[in-house]
Write a protein that holds these residues in place. Sequence first.
Motif, mmCIF file in Angstrom:
data_model
loop_
_atom_site.group_PDB
_atom_site.id
_atom_site.type_symbol
_atom_site.label_atom_id
_atom_site.label_comp_id
_atom_site.label_asym_id
_atom_site.label_seq_id
_atom_site.Cartn_x
_atom_site.Cartn_y
_atom_site.Cartn_z
ATOM 1 N N LEU A 95 -25.353 18.884 -3.499
ATOM 2 C CA LEU A 95 -24.286 19.119 -4.477
ATOM 3 C C LEU A 95 -22.919 19.041 -3.802
ATOM 4 O O LEU A 95 -22.017 18.333 -4.249
ATOM 5 N N PHE A 96 -22.813 19.759 -2.671
ATOM 6 C CA PHE A 96 -21.536 19.834 -1.982
ATOM 7 C C PHE A 96 -21.079 18.457 -1.525
ATOM 8 O O PHE A 96 -19.930 18.048 -1.752
ATOM 9 N N SER A 97 -22.017 17.698 -0.926
ATOM 10 C CA SER A 97 -21.603 16.390 -0.421
ATOM 11 C C SER A 97 -21.331 15.433 -1.578
ATOM 12 O O SER A 97 -20.471 14.555 -1.465
ATOM 13 N N GLY A 98 -22.059 15.620 -2.691
ATOM 14 C CA GLY A 98 -21.772 14.775 -3.847
ATOM 15 C C GLY A 98 -20.350 14.994 -4.358
ATOM 16 O O GLY A 98 -19.624 14.043 -4.650
ATOM 17 N N ILE A 99 -19.964 16.267 -4.385
ATOM 18 C CA ILE A 99 -18.595 16.568 -4.837
ATOM 19 C C ILE A 99 -17.584 15.960 -3.878
ATOM 20 O O ILE A 99 -16.585 15.347 -4.289
ATOM 21 N N LEU A 100 -17.881 16.081 -2.587
ATOM 22 C CA LEU A 100 -16.978 15.497 -1.583
ATOM 23 C C LEU A 100 -16.849 13.996 -1.799
ATOM 24 O O LEU A 100 -15.753 13.437 -1.730
ATOM 25 N N LEU A 101 -17.962 13.338 -2.064
ATOM 26 C CA LEU A 101 -17.968 11.893 -2.251
ATOM 27 C C LEU A 101 -17.085 11.517 -3.444
ATOM 28 O O LEU A 101 -16.263 10.600 -3.364
ATOM 29 N N LEU A 102 -17.250 12.278 -4.524
ATOM 30 C CA LEU A 102 -16.454 11.995 -5.705
ATOM 31 C C LEU A 102 -14.970 12.147 -5.396
ATOM 32 O O LEU A 102 -14.156 11.306 -5.784
ATOM 33 N N LEU A 103 -14.660 13.212 -4.672
ATOM 34 C CA LEU A 103 -13.261 13.439 -4.317
ATOM 35 C C LEU A 103 -12.716 12.263 -3.514
ATOM 36 O O LEU A 103 -11.596 11.799 -3.721
ATOM 37 N N GLN A 104 -13.550 11.810 -2.585
ATOM 38 C CA GLN A 104 -13.088 10.697 -1.749
ATOM 39 C C GLN A 104 -12.835 9.451 -2.585
ATOM 40 O O GLN A 104 -11.836 8.765 -2.416
ATOM 41 N N PHE A 105 -13.780 9.170 -3.488
ATOM 42 C CA PHE A 105 -13.586 8.003 -4.344
ATOM 43 C C PHE A 105 -12.300 8.139 -5.152
ATOM 44 O O PHE A 105 -11.530 7.195 -5.295
ATOM 45 N N TYR A 106 -12.095 9.341 -5.614
ATOM 46 C CA TYR A 106 -10.882 9.589 -6.390
ATOM 47 C C TYR A 106 -9.653 9.284 -5.552
ATOM 48 O O TYR A 106 -8.725 8.602 -5.982
ATOM 49 N N ALA A 107 -9.692 9.767 -4.319
ATOM 50 C CA ALA A 107 -8.546 9.551 -3.432
ATOM 51 C C ALA A 107 -8.368 8.070 -3.146
ATOM 52 O O ALA A 107 -7.264 7.547 -3.136
ATOM 53 N N ILE A 108 -9.511 7.391 -2.905
ATOM 54 C CA ILE A 108 -9.414 5.980 -2.548
ATOM 55 C C ILE A 108 -8.803 5.175 -3.685
ATOM 56 O O ILE A 108 -7.909 4.357 -3.480
ATOM 57 N N PHE A 109 -9.252 5.434 -4.905
ATOM 58 C CA PHE A 109 -8.788 4.593 -6.005
ATOM 59 C C PHE A 109 -7.410 4.979 -6.505
ATOM 60 O O PHE A 109 -6.789 4.241 -7.234
ATOM 61 N N ASN A 110 -6.929 6.150 -6.110
ATOM 62 C CA ASN A 110 -5.625 6.581 -6.599
ATOM 63 C C ASN A 110 -4.529 6.476 -5.558
ATOM 64 O O ASN A 110 -3.434 6.965 -5.747
ATOM 65 N N THR A 111 -4.859 5.922 -4.396
ATOM 66 C CA THR A 111 -3.841 5.772 -3.365
ATOM 67 C C THR A 111 -3.258 4.369 -3.460
ATOM 68 O O THR A 111 -3.972 3.392 -3.722
ATOM 69 N N LYS A 112 -1.934 4.316 -3.257
ATOM 70 C CA LYS A 112 -1.302 2.990 -3.219
ATOM 71 C C LYS A 112 -1.346 2.500 -1.786
ATOM 72 O O LYS A 112 -0.625 2.996 -0.916
ATOM 73 N N TRP A 113 -2.271 1.551 -1.505
ATOM 74 C CA TRP A 113 -2.457 1.079 -0.115
ATOM 75 C C TRP A 113 -1.371 0.097 0.242
ATOM 76 O O TRP A 113 -1.004 -0.760 -0.539
ATOM 77 N N LEU A 114 -0.845 0.246 1.448
ATOM 78 C CA LEU A 114 0.117 -0.729 1.961
ATOM 79 C C LEU A 114 -0.664 -1.860 2.613
ATOM 80 O O LEU A 114 -1.454 -1.633 3.528
ATOM 81 N N VAL A 115 -0.481 -3.033 2.137
ATOM 82 C CA VAL A 115 -1.209 -4.157 2.721
ATOM 83 C C VAL A 115 -0.234 -5.048 3.468
ATOM 84 O O VAL A 115 0.760 -5.504 2.910
ATOM 85 N N ASN A 116 -0.515 -5.232 4.748
ATOM 86 C CA ASN A 116 0.332 -6.082 5.576
ATOM 87 C C ASN A 116 -0.412 -7.389 5.827
ATOM 88 O O ASN A 116 -1.429 -7.410 6.491
ATOM 89 N N ASP A 117 0.083 -8.440 5.244
ATOM 90 C CA ASP A 117 -0.639 -9.697 5.355
ATOM 91 C C ASP A 117 -0.537 -10.315 6.738
ATOM 92 O O ASP A 117 -1.450 -10.964 7.215
ATOM 93 N N ASN A 118 0.573 -10.135 7.410
ATOM 94 C CA ASN A 118 0.749 -10.733 8.737
ATOM 95 C C ASN A 118 0.965 -9.648 9.780
ATOM 96 O O ASN A 118 2.079 -9.370 10.174
ATOM 97 N N PRO A 119 -0.124 -9.010 10.187
ATOM 98 C CA PRO A 119 0.033 -7.944 11.179
ATOM 99 C C PRO A 119 0.484 -8.524 12.516
ATOM 100 O O PRO A 119 0.068 -9.610 12.917
ATOM 101 N N GLU A 120 1.321 -7.770 13.169
ATOM 102 C CA GLU A 120 1.837 -8.224 14.460
ATOM 103 C C GLU A 120 0.794 -8.006 15.533
ATOM 104 O O GLU A 120 0.206 -6.930 15.625
ATOM 105 N N LYS A 121 0.579 -9.018 16.335
ATOM 106 C CA LYS A 121 -0.433 -8.892 17.371
ATOM 107 C C LYS A 121 0.200 -8.316 18.638
ATOM 108 O O LYS A 121 0.150 -8.913 19.701
ATOM 109 N N SER A 122 0.799 -7.166 18.553
ATOM 110 C CA SER A 122 1.433 -6.625 19.757
ATOM 111 C C SER A 122 0.737 -5.335 20.150
ATOM 112 O O SER A 122 0.006 -4.731 19.372
ATOM 113 N N SER A 123 0.990 -4.931 21.379
ATOM 114 C CA SER A 123 0.331 -3.731 21.880
ATOM 115 C C SER A 123 0.909 -2.505 21.196
ATOM 116 O O SER A 123 2.104 -2.427 20.909
ATOM 117 N N THR A 124 0.032 -1.558 20.923
ATOM 118 C CA THR A 124 0.487 -0.326 20.302
ATOM 119 C C THR A 124 0.789 0.742 21.341
ATOM 120 O O THR A 124 1.250 1.824 21.002
#
Lengths: 379, 168, 308, 372
Positions: B100-129
Amino acid sequence: MYKILDKSIIGADEMVLNMGPQHPSTHGVLRLKIVTDGEVVSHIEPIIGYLHRCFEKHCENLSYEQIAPFADRCDYLAAMHMGHAYAISVEKLLGIEELPSRVEYIRVILAEFQRISSHLIAIGVFGLDVGAITPFTWTLRDRERIIDLFEQVTGARLLYNYIWPGGLAHDLPPTFVNKALEFLDYFEPQIEEYNNLLTTNKIFIERSADVGVMPKDVAINYGVTGPSLRGSGMPFDLRKDEPYSIYSKFDFDVPIGEGLMGTVGDSWDRYYVKVLEMKESIKILRQALPQIPDGDVQSALPKKIRPKKGEIYSRYETARGDVGFYIRSGGKNTPTRLKMRSPAYCNLSVLNEISAGWMISDVITVLGSLDIVLGEIDR
Amino acid sequence: MPIPDLGILLFLGLCGLIVGSAFMVVTSPNLVHSAVSLLFTFFGIAAIYIYLYADFIAATQVVVYVGGILVLIIFGVMLTNKIENATITSKTHNQIPGALFSGILLLLQFYAIFNTKWLVNDNPEKSSTVMDIGELLLGKYLLPFEVVSILLLSALIGAAMLSRKKVD
Amino acid sequence: MSEYINNIIYGVKSFITGMNLTLKHFRNKKDLVATLQYPNEKWPLPERNIGFDPSEYNVIRSRLHVDIDDCIGCLQCERACPVDCIKIDTIKPPKGSDFDCGKTSHDTQKKMIVPRFTIDMSECMYCDLCVHPCPEECIYMVGGPNEPKHEIDYEFSQYERHGLVFEFATATDQDIIDIGAEDYLKERKAKEEKRIKGENLKGVVHQEDSVSSALSDPITPVAAAPVAAAPVAAAPVAAVPIDFNIKSIDFIEDKTVRGTAKKAFMGAKRAKLEGAAMIDFIIAELDKASKLDDDIKNTLEGFKGGKN
Amino acid sequence: MTSALDYLIELLAFTGLDHSILVVLAIHIPALAIFLVMVVNATIAVYVERKVAAFMQDRLGPMEVGLFGFKGGRRFWGGIGQTIADAIKLLTKEDIVPDNADKKLMLLAPFIIFIGAFLTFIAVPFSENLVVSDFNVGIFYIIAMSSVGVIGIILAGWSSNNKWSLYGAMRAAAQIVSYEIPIGLTLLLVVIVAGSLNLGDIVQWQADNRWFIIHSPFTFVAFFIYFISVVAETNRTPFDIPEAESELVAGWMTEYSGFKWAIFFLSEYANMLIVSIVASVVFLGGWLSPLAILNIGIPESWMILDGPILGFFWVMLKALFLVFVMMWFRWTFPRLRVDQLMYLCWKVFIPFCLANLFFVSIWELISGTIFR
């Protein structure tokens, strides 16, 4: 100050570890039952008998001449010593007081060479036990030269049956003295090499100094003899204290452990006493070799060995310590009872006392420094 | 048939590896087997970091988790059980509340995933971090960094105290 | 702190000394290598004058050899051997026979011939004890007085253990017949056949069987040996022609009963009872121990009547 | 510094295939090359190790097995086919698995160790531009991957279900985890001075200034600490306590035989080569010619070989010398005890490393402001 947790609280158990009978460092088929707590050893029980050959019982069915080769086989690394010890005991039983002095000289010379060769093995194998492989091959290389000398004299390389009760099997070959002196000239600088490579090496000192300290009283209580006893600082050597043969004629010292690198009686001392004893043996050889008298080596040889009823006990200082032969004669050509006190057996008995509380590696070190030979322990 | 992008395929493979080995970690009855499965999980996560061009973090992941923590876990498992009878097992308890507990956690995660505005960088810089990490650690986040250092130092000293030989 | 630093300095110094030493050996390998490449280079054996005087023996102990022509069959070497690896048979010519046994190289008249002189080198322990008592100096470790005849050989090896049993006797069957000892030949032939058939082995197995089943009596193992050998040797001796020995008791299935019976058998044997008397004794003993039932009694009685 | 992988992809571009397929193709070629390097290295190193051991011990070593009838010619280099014969023997040997062993893990353990060595090779530069993949965090990656092998060792020891193996595994775990710290600290010192984790940049720094081993007294000490620590990390004498044949029979390898054991051996010698190459790249100037220090120029006609070939030669020369020194250690010294090994690490090396780190920072500050 810092209390170690009670083992019962955390539910820790001790582990029983079987070291041997097939193990690289038990010097033969010895089995050590080790109770360990992690790496630390709390109890060691040597279990012997894997090489038992019924030596003592067997001797009751053999004539006195026939026992000699079996006595050799007890301590196969110092066969000449065992032969000499047995010959002396039978001579005592027969009442032979005086032997031709050529015989005595040859016996002493060969015995001292045997001491060097046996100590070479002990040193090399001790190096092997603490992980240094090169000293082992070097010492075996030099031992090979001594064995060559023995082969020239006796015809055999390991088990000689050369010293007979009352005399010797053959005379020396004429070239022996020169070759022996040549060997001594070659060998003396080699000891320095061993010292440089092994004895004074820091890791070697760390591994052996202060490890397995055997105080003088413990050594005496357990009947430890030989270099192991002298390593504890007790200058007891039968060659000096109860001189047999012609040892009283020679000038030599009895080296004892002085705790140069740690405590008196540690493994390093037991090791270093052997190095020093090789030097003393060279001293004796240098005195004895030039003055071998002429004579017949077989003139005192009894025609038939059939001692009168009686019993004797004779002692002898082998490379490993005090070997004793108790022989009871019933007037026949076979002994009615023959008992051998073997030095390595008594030396091994002290193992638990001095190495409990140390680590597994240290048990190996202590065992190596005691220099045991299983052929002699199990008989 | 169009050739699928191998990068995507590899990514999916890695995800499969991570999830599969993580599943093994939980379900394997043998604790040592669980620990070994954890090795693959950690490796997969390190590979994911590389996907994010975070090579320093990936290497750190391997050093800290594989070289350090996993070794300690296996070490601990080995030492706290008898080797002779090799009955190192783990059991599952309280299955229903756990599910039950992990199911609730999973749902929460899905909720977070689908409700977050992801920043997508199409041309990531290939430099050292590495440079950025160093500057941030010794600049903006100096205080947390030092606090963590002190925590680690005290842990180190504590360990040394515990493992010291008994002094009379 | 100074001890800490000194330790490190001493350590570094000793490491440099040691590494210098091994490097020295590595660089001077040409002079220092001590290995002999065995099949290509042979171990140099120490040399000595070769002669017949004992002091000039070459003492190398590599393999026993017998100059059988010189052997007078005195058995001194056989007796001296601590491990019984030498086995000698001798045959004396009957009195009044004019058989000439020959002379040794020391001009000793031989009084008997030696049809068997085997040395099992796999048992030999190279103690040299057999060499010294020989009055004719005919047994010696190779490299002895007759060195030119025999090369010193320290690398003898065989594919089978049997190959290390060396037979030195040269007496032919004809010689043995000439001397009048056909019996010896027959005996030898019988032994050889037995050996090939492996009967000795069977005997041993049976014997071990009976010993293990009759362990309750400590005397049994010793006493059982002649019984097991009985079929061969005892045939003419047996006074009562009843085929009954300790193995005959094995028909009894109950172990304890069988043990009692065997004990009784041995008791009877010690009491020199034989044949029917022995069986009676066994039945009585079993009865006393109240272990006798009708089957056993009938079977035992059946032995009395000869073949069962 | 470009990596061999990029070069291969460019090379294969003429086929006109999709980029991702090219990557897959290009990955396999260096992988095969690494495997070959490991095998050849192990074969040669085992032979050389035996010969070095033999000569230091006044023996001859292997003399009998030749290669295609050629027995090595000279007396002192005989038996050159010995390790090949040994390899064939190991591959055809029965694979013995104890009854109570954890069979899956026992099979897995050699491969984890092998993978650890294999993955490390990806970032190891054999010469300028001769590296499979040029990481920005090269040194750090190598440290990370070389710590994977220890898990294989622990699993090997545990899964054998043998007490000796377990002792070996316990010792190995404690030893390798501890010695990673001085290794990390000494390499950190170099990173501080050079200002980069990239191995190419570090060698470039050495080309611009001087080799790290002679850069300052602290880097000189650091080199020795690094070298001794990697000897411990690769379980070589005098730090071979995990396998300690006179105490633990063969430690964690006790129950292994045949092919699996051969993999252990392969990885051990590969690790030796890796740490030696890293030492030569980081401290001994990598592919820089030592002749340049002595102001000896290379003849113009040889300059064709400059670049990968001559660089490879110099890297390997330095690395193989260090491998020889490791062998030299092994045949000279006794073995340390477990607690002494830990003492050496925690009470000698780490304090020295930390002091080094402190002093080298000061040294760099002063030399950076005063002498430049």
